[in-house]
Scaffold this active site. Structure first.
Site, PDB file in Angstrom:
ATOM      1  N   ILE A 158       4.988  -1.229  11.876  1.00  0.00           N
ATOM      2  CA  ILE A 158       4.937   0.214  11.642  1.00  0.00           C
ATOM      3  C   ILE A 158       3.729   0.826  12.336  1.00  0.00           C
ATOM      4  O   ILE A 158       3.829   1.866  12.993  1.00  0.00           O
ATOM      5  CB  ILE A 158       4.906   0.522  10.133  1.00  0.00           C
ATOM      6  CG1 ILE A 158       6.161  -0.035   9.455  1.00  0.00           C
ATOM      7  CG2 ILE A 158       4.798   2.022   9.897  1.00  0.00           C
ATOM      8  CD1 ILE A 158       6.120  -0.002   7.940  1.00  0.00           C
ATOM      9  N   ASP A 177      -7.519  -3.998  12.455  1.00  0.00           N
ATOM     10  CA  ASP A 177      -6.647  -4.964  11.792  1.00  0.00           C
ATOM     11  C   ASP A 177      -7.424  -6.267  11.676  1.00  0.00           C
ATOM     12  O   ASP A 177      -8.191  -6.615  12.577  1.00  0.00           O
ATOM     13  CB  ASP A 177      -5.368  -5.184  12.610  1.00  0.00           C
ATOM     14  CG  ASP A 177      -4.258  -5.833  11.795  1.00  0.00           C
ATOM     15  OD1 ASP A 177      -3.202  -5.209  11.627  1.00  0.00           O
ATOM     16  OD2 ASP A 177      -4.454  -6.974  11.322  1.00  0.00           O
ATOM     17  N   ARG A 237       0.396   1.986   1.002  1.00  0.00           N
ATOM     18  CA  ARG A 237       0.312   1.696  -0.428  1.00  0.00           C
ATOM     19  C   ARG A 237      -0.729   2.602  -1.079  1.00  0.00           C
ATOM     20  O   ARG A 237      -1.806   2.841  -0.531  1.00  0.00           O
ATOM     21  CB  ARG A 237      -0.057   0.223  -0.681  1.00  0.00           C
ATOM     22  CG  ARG A 237       0.800  -0.784   0.050  1.00  0.00           C
ATOM     23  CD  ARG A 237       2.272  -0.617  -0.223  1.00  0.00           C
ATOM     24  NE  ARG A 237       2.667  -0.996  -1.556  1.00  0.00           N
ATOM     25  CZ  ARG A 237       3.910  -0.913  -2.010  1.00  0.00           C
ATOM     26  NH1 ARG A 237       4.859  -0.440  -1.236  1.00  0.00           N
ATOM     27  NH2 ARG A 237       4.196  -1.289  -3.234  1.00  0.00           N
ATOM     28  N   GLU A 266       2.315   5.985  -9.185  1.00  0.00           N
ATOM     29  CA  GLU A 266       3.505   6.800  -8.971  1.00  0.00           C
ATOM     30  C   GLU A 266       4.707   6.356  -9.790  1.00  0.00           C
ATOM     31  O   GLU A 266       5.722   7.052  -9.845  1.00  0.00           O
ATOM     32  CB  GLU A 266       3.892   6.777  -7.495  1.00  0.00           C
ATOM     33  CG  GLU A 266       4.291   5.395  -6.997  1.00  0.00           C
ATOM     34  CD  GLU A 266       4.520   5.344  -5.494  1.00  0.00           C
ATOM     35  OE1 GLU A 266       5.159   4.397  -5.041  1.00  0.00           O
ATOM     36  OE2 GLU A 266       4.058   6.256  -4.782  1.00  0.00           O
ATOM     37  N   HIS A 298       7.133   8.919  -1.979  1.00  0.00           N
ATOM     38  CA  HIS A 298       7.459   7.601  -1.423  1.00  0.00           C
ATOM     39  C   HIS A 298       8.795   7.628  -0.678  1.00  0.00           C
ATOM     40  O   HIS A 298       9.674   6.793  -0.895  1.00  0.00           O
ATOM     41  CB  HIS A 298       7.498   6.552  -2.536  1.00  0.00           C
ATOM     42  CG  HIS A 298       7.121   5.182  -2.068  1.00  0.00           C
ATOM     43  ND1 HIS A 298       6.273   4.366  -2.763  1.00  0.00           N
ATOM     44  CD2 HIS A 298       7.485   4.478  -0.963  1.00  0.00           C
ATOM     45  CE1 HIS A 298       6.122   3.216  -2.116  1.00  0.00           C
ATOM     46  NE2 HIS A 298       6.856   3.264  -1.019  1.00  0.00           N
TER      47      HIS A 298
END
Length: 333
Positions: A158, A177, A237, A266, A298
């Site tokens: 993604i 990363d 997240r 959530e 979401h």
């Protein structure tokens, strides 16, 4: 082979019907309810696997009932699995599969669009228009994306596609990363820390998983390092961000805006209709009503292609485990 599937949504109906047509050998009992104290009684002997998709916690008793009923595999129709009791699944010997890649383009498009919404000041333009203010003013004078630096936190599937989208628009793209991918060096430049990413970026898009190490990674101290006009996008997240710290930073003009598709708590709200008067989560209400926040429940993944992949890959993963096959989507507990 027989499965029980919970939390079936109306938008999944076509995908479920197409799977059953292709796989008549799979018996699938489908329920629209999620797994809770009232519905766990649906779990009975005769099922080989359970297919789920929910963010609210599953009662411990339901996990034990899975074991007692002979369920050998738990398949989640999602990439994330931190909402489930992994320790208990391991203790009970129930294997877990997920859908790590279902449509990275869907989430990348959503993140890109959300960032561009604020980058071109659509929030201010719309608010002004609603008041009858149609003047060309400094507050809606934007900087073109090719003049900006975009930071990508997490450069997996993604994150890579999101980076490609911004790169195609002429932006300078940097990334962080734990495991840098050399193949992406033509798209982005890696920085050495999250702090450096925050200090250099005009826009940051989060694409990292939820782990103990990155819990509330974006906190008050990190926000102090940000550029004043930073736009933060979270379609990953919710636990990556300390939401109260984010809201305080927005109030103090430390950040320009935030697009939040995942909120840490959530569970009681996502994919449900609730009365806001009955919501007692003050942080969520503050997030929902904040003028500098674009909140979405979401839904970054929510495309027809993604939904079909989530359903089909989840069921296929459970089936393959029961057939004794190697399953790339299995989570090693």
């Amino acid at each position: 082979m027989k499965f029980i599937l919970f939390s079936a949504r109306e938008d999944e109906k076509i995908a479920l019907e197409s799977y059953q047509q292709k796989h008549p050998e799979i018996e699938l009992d489908i329920y629209t309810e999620s797994i809770d104290g009232n519905t766990m009684s649906y779990i009975k002997k005769g099922y080989d696997g359970l297919i789920a998709s929910q963010v609210k916690a599953i009662p411990e008793a339901a996990y034990h009932l899975m074991k007692e009923s002979g369920i050998k595999v738990f398949a989640t129709r999602s990439a994330g699995y931190d909402m489930y009791n992994l320790k208990l699944l391991k203790e009970l010997g129930i294997r877990l599969t997920r859908v790590p890649v279902y449509s990275p383009f869907a989430i990348a498009e959503f993140a890109f669009t959300s960032a561009m919404y604020f980058s071109r000041d659509f929030d201010i333009i719309q608010a002004n228009a609603q008041k009858g203010d149609f003047s060309w003013q400094k507050s809606i004078t934007s900087t073109e994306i090719r003049r900006k630096t975009v930071g990508i936190l997490g450069t997996g599937n993604i994150g890579r596609i999101t980076a490609e989208m911004f790169k195609a628009m002429g932006a300078t793209v940097i990334g962080y990363d734990l495991y840098p991918n050399k193949e992406l060096e033509s798209i982005l430049t890696y920085v050495s820390s999250v702090e450096e990413l925050v200090e250099k970026s005009d826009i940051i898009s989060l694409h990292a998983p939820a782990t103990e190490e990155n819990y509330h990674m974006f906190d008050a101290e990190l926000f102090k390092r940000a550029k004043k006009n930073l736009i933060l996008v979270n379609a990953a997240r919710g636990s990556l961000i300390d939401t109260e710290a984010l809201l305080d930073a927005l109030d103090n003009n430390q950040l320009r805006a935030a697009a939040i598709d995942t909120y840490e708590y959530e569970g009681p709200f996502v994919n449900q209709t609730v009365s806001l008067d009955a919501v007692d989560d003050k942080v969520f209400l503050r997030l929902l009503k904040h003028p500098k926040v674009l909140y979405s429940p979401h839904v970054a993944f929510h495309t027809y292609n993604a939904i079909e992949n989530l359903v089909h890959i989840a069921i296929d993963g459970a089936k393959s485990i029961l057939l004794g096959e190697e399953v790339e989507e299995e989570v090693k507990l």
